[in-house]
Design a protein around this motif. Structure first.
Motif, PDB file in Angstrom:
ATOM      1  N   MET A  76       0.159  -1.685   3.632  1.00  0.00           N
ATOM      2  CA  MET A  76       0.901  -3.181   3.928  1.00  0.00           C
ATOM      3  C   MET A  76       2.478  -2.815   3.740  1.00  0.00           C
ATOM      4  SD  MET A  76       0.547  -6.573   1.507  1.00  0.00           S
ATOM      5  CE  MET A  76       1.137  -5.682  -0.089  1.00  0.00           C
ATOM      6  N   SER A  77       3.133  -3.426   4.612  1.00  0.00           N
ATOM      7  CA  SER A  77       4.733  -3.185   4.302  1.00  0.00           C
ATOM      8  C   SER A  77       5.218  -4.359   3.475  1.00  0.00           C
ATOM      9  CB  SER A  77       5.433  -3.496   6.091  1.00  0.00           C
ATOM     10  OG  SER A  77       6.539  -3.421   5.691  1.00  0.00           O
ATOM     11  N   LEU A  78       6.097  -3.913   2.683  1.00  0.00           N
ATOM     12  CA  LEU A  78       6.519  -4.647   1.500  1.00  0.00           C
ATOM     13  C   LEU A  78       8.248  -4.658   1.862  1.00  0.00           C
ATOM     14  CD1 LEU A  78       5.272  -2.615  -1.596  1.00  0.00           C
ATOM     15  CD2 LEU A  78       4.596  -4.679  -0.410  1.00  0.00           C
ATOM     16  N   PRO A  79       8.674  -6.145   1.431  1.00  0.00           N
ATOM     17  CA  PRO A  79       9.805  -6.461   1.531  1.00  0.00           C
ATOM     18  C   PRO A  79      10.912  -5.536   0.495  1.00  0.00           C
ATOM     19  CG  PRO A  79       8.909  -8.026   0.346  1.00  0.00           C
ATOM     20  CD  PRO A  79       7.624  -7.140   0.795  1.00  0.00           C
ATOM     21  N   ALA A  80      11.785  -5.605   1.103  1.00  0.00           N
ATOM     22  CA  ALA A  80      13.171  -4.769   0.084  1.00  0.00           C
ATOM     23  C   ALA A  80      13.139  -5.348  -1.223  1.00  0.00           C
ATOM     24  CB  ALA A  80      14.436  -4.897   0.582  1.00  0.00           C
ATOM     25  N   GLY A  81      12.890  -4.748  -2.275  1.00  0.00           N
ATOM     26  CA  GLY A  81      12.920  -5.280  -3.664  1.00  0.00           C
ATOM     27  C   GLY A  81      11.472  -5.306  -4.173  1.00  0.00           C
ATOM     28  N   ALA A  82      10.556  -5.088  -3.576  1.00  0.00           N
ATOM     29  CA  ALA A  82       9.251  -4.960  -4.025  1.00  0.00           C
ATOM     30  C   ALA A  82       8.451  -3.567  -4.131  1.00  0.00           C
ATOM     31  CB  ALA A  82       8.428  -5.932  -3.177  1.00  0.00           C
ATOM     32  N   VAL A  83       7.582  -3.521  -5.091  1.00  0.00           N
ATOM     33  CA  VAL A  83       6.918  -2.319  -5.277  1.00  0.00           C
ATOM     34  C   VAL A  83       5.364  -2.829  -5.840  1.00  0.00           C
ATOM     35  CG1 VAL A  83       8.871  -0.704  -6.077  1.00  0.00           C
ATOM     36  CG2 VAL A  83       7.524  -2.029  -7.726  1.00  0.00           C
ATOM     37  N   THR A  84       4.652  -1.573  -5.417  1.00  0.00           N
ATOM     38  CA  THR A  84       3.104  -1.934  -5.858  1.00  0.00           C
ATOM     39  C   THR A  84       2.973  -0.963  -7.136  1.00  0.00           C
ATOM     40  OG1 THR A  84       2.404   0.011  -4.724  1.00  0.00           O
ATOM     41  CG2 THR A  84       2.242  -2.271  -3.626  1.00  0.00           C
ATOM     42  N   VAL A  85       2.351  -1.601  -8.320  1.00  0.00           N
ATOM     43  CA  VAL A  85       1.784  -0.864  -9.518  1.00  0.00           C
ATOM     44  C   VAL A  85       0.302  -0.907  -9.815  1.00  0.00           C
ATOM     45  CG1 VAL A  85       4.195  -1.560 -10.322  1.00  0.00           C
ATOM     46  CG2 VAL A  85       2.329  -3.113 -10.914  1.00  0.00           C
ATOM     47  N   PRO A  86      -0.201   0.122 -10.278  1.00  0.00           N
ATOM     48  CA  PRO A  86      -1.481   0.001 -10.762  1.00  0.00           C
ATOM     49  C   PRO A  86      -1.830  -0.808 -11.492  1.00  0.00           C
ATOM     50  CG  PRO A  86      -0.574   2.099 -11.568  1.00  0.00           C
ATOM     51  CD  PRO A  86       0.585   1.219 -10.879  1.00  0.00           C
ATOM     52  N   LEU A  87      -3.309  -1.673 -11.730  1.00  0.00           N
ATOM     53  CA  LEU A  87      -3.517  -2.432 -12.675  1.00  0.00           C
ATOM     54  C   LEU A  87      -4.781  -1.432 -13.393  1.00  0.00           C
ATOM     55  CD1 LEU A  87      -3.824  -5.736 -10.819  1.00  0.00           C
ATOM     56  CD2 LEU A  87      -2.107  -4.782 -12.323  1.00  0.00           C
ATOM     57  N   PRO A  88      -5.152  -2.165 -14.726  1.00  0.00           N
ATOM     58  CA  PRO A  88      -6.298  -1.306 -15.303  1.00  0.00           C
ATOM     59  C   PRO A  88      -7.637  -1.326 -14.720  1.00  0.00           C
ATOM     60  CG  PRO A  88      -4.896  -2.589 -16.947  1.00  0.00           C
ATOM     61  CD  PRO A  88      -4.507  -2.896 -15.528  1.00  0.00           C
ATOM     62  N   SER A  89      -7.719  -2.587 -13.603  1.00  0.00           N
ATOM     63  CA  SER A  89      -9.103  -2.825 -13.144  1.00  0.00           C
ATOM     64  C   SER A  89      -9.128  -1.589 -11.839  1.00  0.00           C
ATOM     65  CB  SER A  89      -9.086  -3.973 -12.527  1.00  0.00           C
ATOM     66  OG  SER A  89      -8.063  -4.056 -11.461  1.00  0.00           O
ATOM     67  N   GLY A  90      -8.093  -0.999 -11.282  1.00  0.00           N
ATOM     68  CA  GLY A  90      -7.854   0.131 -10.573  1.00  0.00           C
ATOM     69  C   GLY A  90      -7.411  -0.582  -9.104  1.00  0.00           C
ATOM     70  N   ALA A  91      -7.099  -1.936  -9.323  1.00  0.00           N
ATOM     71  CA  ALA A  91      -6.413  -2.638  -8.058  1.00  0.00           C
ATOM     72  C   ALA A  91      -4.999  -2.272  -8.214  1.00  0.00           C
ATOM     73  CB  ALA A  91      -6.731  -4.100  -8.104  1.00  0.00           C
ATOM     74  N   ARG A  92      -4.254  -2.965  -7.165  1.00  0.00           N
ATOM     75  CA  ARG A  92      -2.839  -2.688  -7.300  1.00  0.00           C
ATOM     76  C   ARG A  92      -2.111  -3.966  -7.129  1.00  0.00           C
ATOM     77  NH1 ARG A  92      -1.219   2.508  -7.143  1.00  0.00           N
ATOM     78  NH2 ARG A  92       0.766   2.172  -6.770  1.00  0.00           N
ATOM     79  N   ALA A  93      -0.910  -4.203  -7.713  1.00  0.00           N
ATOM     80  CA  ALA A  93      -0.164  -5.586  -7.585  1.00  0.00           C
ATOM     81  C   ALA A  93       1.007  -5.335  -7.043  1.00  0.00           C
ATOM     82  CB  ALA A  93      -0.170  -6.074  -9.048  1.00  0.00           C
ATOM     83  N   VAL A  94       1.689  -6.253  -6.414  1.00  0.00           N
ATOM     84  CA  VAL A  94       2.924  -6.139  -5.846  1.00  0.00           C
ATOM     85  C   VAL A  94       3.907  -6.959  -6.761  1.00  0.00           C
ATOM     86  CG1 VAL A  94       4.269  -6.896  -3.863  1.00  0.00           C
ATOM     87  CG2 VAL A  94       2.040  -6.012  -3.468  1.00  0.00           C
ATOM     88  N   LEU A  95       4.596  -6.055  -7.330  1.00  0.00           N
ATOM     89  CA  LEU A  95       5.656  -6.958  -8.323  1.00  0.00           C
ATOM     90  C   LEU A  95       7.075  -6.525  -7.772  1.00  0.00           C
ATOM     91  CD1 LEU A  95       4.086  -5.658 -11.583  1.00  0.00           C
ATOM     92  CD2 LEU A  95       4.001  -7.753 -10.384  1.00  0.00           C
ATOM     93  N   ALA A  96       8.068  -7.241  -8.271  1.00  0.00           N
ATOM     94  CA  ALA A  96       9.583  -7.162  -8.085  1.00  0.00           C
ATOM     95  C   ALA A  96      10.220  -5.994  -8.720  1.00  0.00           C
ATOM     96  CB  ALA A  96      10.328  -8.566  -8.366  1.00  0.00           C
ATOM     97  N   GLU A  97      11.026  -5.431  -8.064  1.00  0.00           N
ATOM     98  CA  GLU A  97      11.562  -4.218  -8.704  1.00  0.00           C
ATOM     99  C   GLU A  97      12.716  -4.866  -9.705  1.00  0.00           C
ATOM    100  OE1 GLU A  97      12.725  -0.241  -6.775  1.00  0.00           O
ATOM    101  OE2 GLU A  97      12.341  -1.617  -5.049  1.00  0.00           O
ATOM    102  N   GLU A  98      13.001  -4.248 -10.834  1.00  0.00           N
ATOM    103  CA  GLU A  98      14.269  -4.658 -11.683  1.00  0.00           C
ATOM    104  C   GLU A  98      14.837  -3.593 -12.029  1.00  0.00           C
ATOM    105  OE1 GLU A  98      14.938  -8.016 -15.082  1.00  0.00           O
ATOM    106  OE2 GLU A  98      12.840  -6.841 -15.084  1.00  0.00           O
ATOM    107  N   VAL A  99      16.210  -3.414 -11.697  1.00  0.00           N
ATOM    108  CA  VAL A  99      16.738  -2.212 -12.271  1.00  0.00           C
ATOM    109  C   VAL A  99      18.168  -2.469 -12.792  1.00  0.00           C
ATOM    110  CG1 VAL A  99      17.956  -0.108 -11.104  1.00  0.00           C
ATOM    111  CG2 VAL A  99      15.969  -1.122 -10.090  1.00  0.00           C
ATOM    112  N   PRO A 100      18.574  -1.545 -13.794  1.00  0.00           N
ATOM    113  CA  PRO A 100      19.986  -1.876 -14.452  1.00  0.00           C
ATOM    114  C   PRO A 100      21.008  -1.571 -13.504  1.00  0.00           C
ATOM    115  CG  PRO A 100      18.493  -0.488 -15.752  1.00  0.00           C
ATOM    116  CD  PRO A 100      17.789  -0.639 -14.424  1.00  0.00           C
ATOM    117  N   VAL A 101      21.965  -2.262 -13.016  1.00  0.00           N
ATOM    118  CA  VAL A 101      23.089  -1.910 -12.235  1.00  0.00           C
ATOM    119  C   VAL A 101      24.370  -2.392 -13.015  1.00  0.00           C
ATOM    120  CG1 VAL A 101      24.178  -2.865  -9.957  1.00  0.00           C
ATOM    121  CG2 VAL A 101      21.802  -2.811 -10.275  1.00  0.00           C
TER     122      VAL A 101
END
Length: 262
Positions: A1-26
């Motif tokens: 799946m193509s993600l928009p800029a500013g989004a990343v996938t992270v693993p969940l304890p269930s083994g699935a993956r979630a799409v979350l917003a990136e948050e970076v110190p700038v």
């Protein structure tokens, strides 16, 4: 799946993956001095640096930011900007004035006077627009249009947006995890493209607090449209600056300021 800029996938304890917003110190660095460190979405950062400089009064026109660069660090990003001699002198004097040993702690500001800075008075714009963007009947359309123009929000359900509404369409949109950042990015994008903020209105996804009114006034915006009620101080400052506010009232969208005489 193509993600928009500013989004990343992270693993969940269930083994699935979630799409979350990136948050970076700038870190926003001017003339070698760090002015602020913001938690932000790591896209449209050139717009962010320019917009922040404009809305915070470090520069009064885009050309005063002579050059900029993005430097990736281990724990975040530095945005470095260099100002022309006039803006650089003003910036240095401002830094010296704020270098006292005691700070009030109000959202990072070092003096209470800085929290309620004098705002430029908005004058009635002669810019031609296809339809009055401050008409109540079009404000709901503006909010709906902004909601449909948020690819990052659609993916993560956790970010804000700021858009430029001309009365018939959204000419520009910027998204960020921070509501202030989204507005700064929009301000920078408008300046880069040579678009007059007074030729339309700013549309936000967030509540209207006084700091957003201040930023809008600093770039010469004509008005703000938001989906929730403003604070009392935001209304008072907008009225004094001649800025129109349309936001949610008890029975729908209402004008919170009277700027017909501006």
């Amino acid at each position: 799946m193509s993600l928009p800029a500013g989004a990343v996938t992270v693993p969940l304890p269930s083994g699935a993956r979630a799409v979350l917003a990136e948050e970076v110190p700038v870190a926003l660095v001017f003339e070698g001095v760090t002015q602020a460190v913001m938690m932000a979405s790591p896209m449209d950062l050139e717009d962010f640096l320019l917009g922040f400089a404009l809305t915070e009064g470090m520069i009064t026109q885009p050309g005063q930011l002579l050059r900029s660069e993005r430097v990736q660090q281990d724990r975040g990003i530095e945005l470095r900007g260099w100002l022309d001699p006039v803006a650089s002198k003003r910036f240095s004097e401002r830094r010296r004035a704020m270098a006292g040993p005691v700070g009030c702690g109000l959202c990072g500001l070092e003096s209470l006077a800085a929290a309620l800075r004098p705002l430029p008075k908005m004058l009635r714009s002669e810019a031609a627009v296809p339809r009055d963007p401050l008409a109540l009947e079009g404000a709901e359309q503006a909010l709906q249009s902004l909601r449909r123009a948020q690819p990052l929000q659609d993916a993560v359900r956790a970010v804000h947006a700021a858009g430029f509404w001309t009365g018939t369409r959204l000419a520009l949109v910027r998204e960020d995890v921070g509501r202030h950042n989204a507005l700064d990015k929009l301000a920078g994008a408008l300046a880069t493209r040579g678009l007059d903020p007074a030729a339309g209105v700013l549309v936000l996804t967030s509540r209207l607090s006084v700091d957003l009114v201040q930023k809008a006034a600093m770039i010469g915006a004509r008005g703000l449209i938001a989906p929730s009620a403003p604070t009392a101080l935001a209304v008072a400052e907008a009225q004094a600056a001649g800025l129109s506010l349309i936001a949610r009232g008890p029975a729908g969208l209402v004008h919170f300021t009277d700027t017909e005489a501006r």
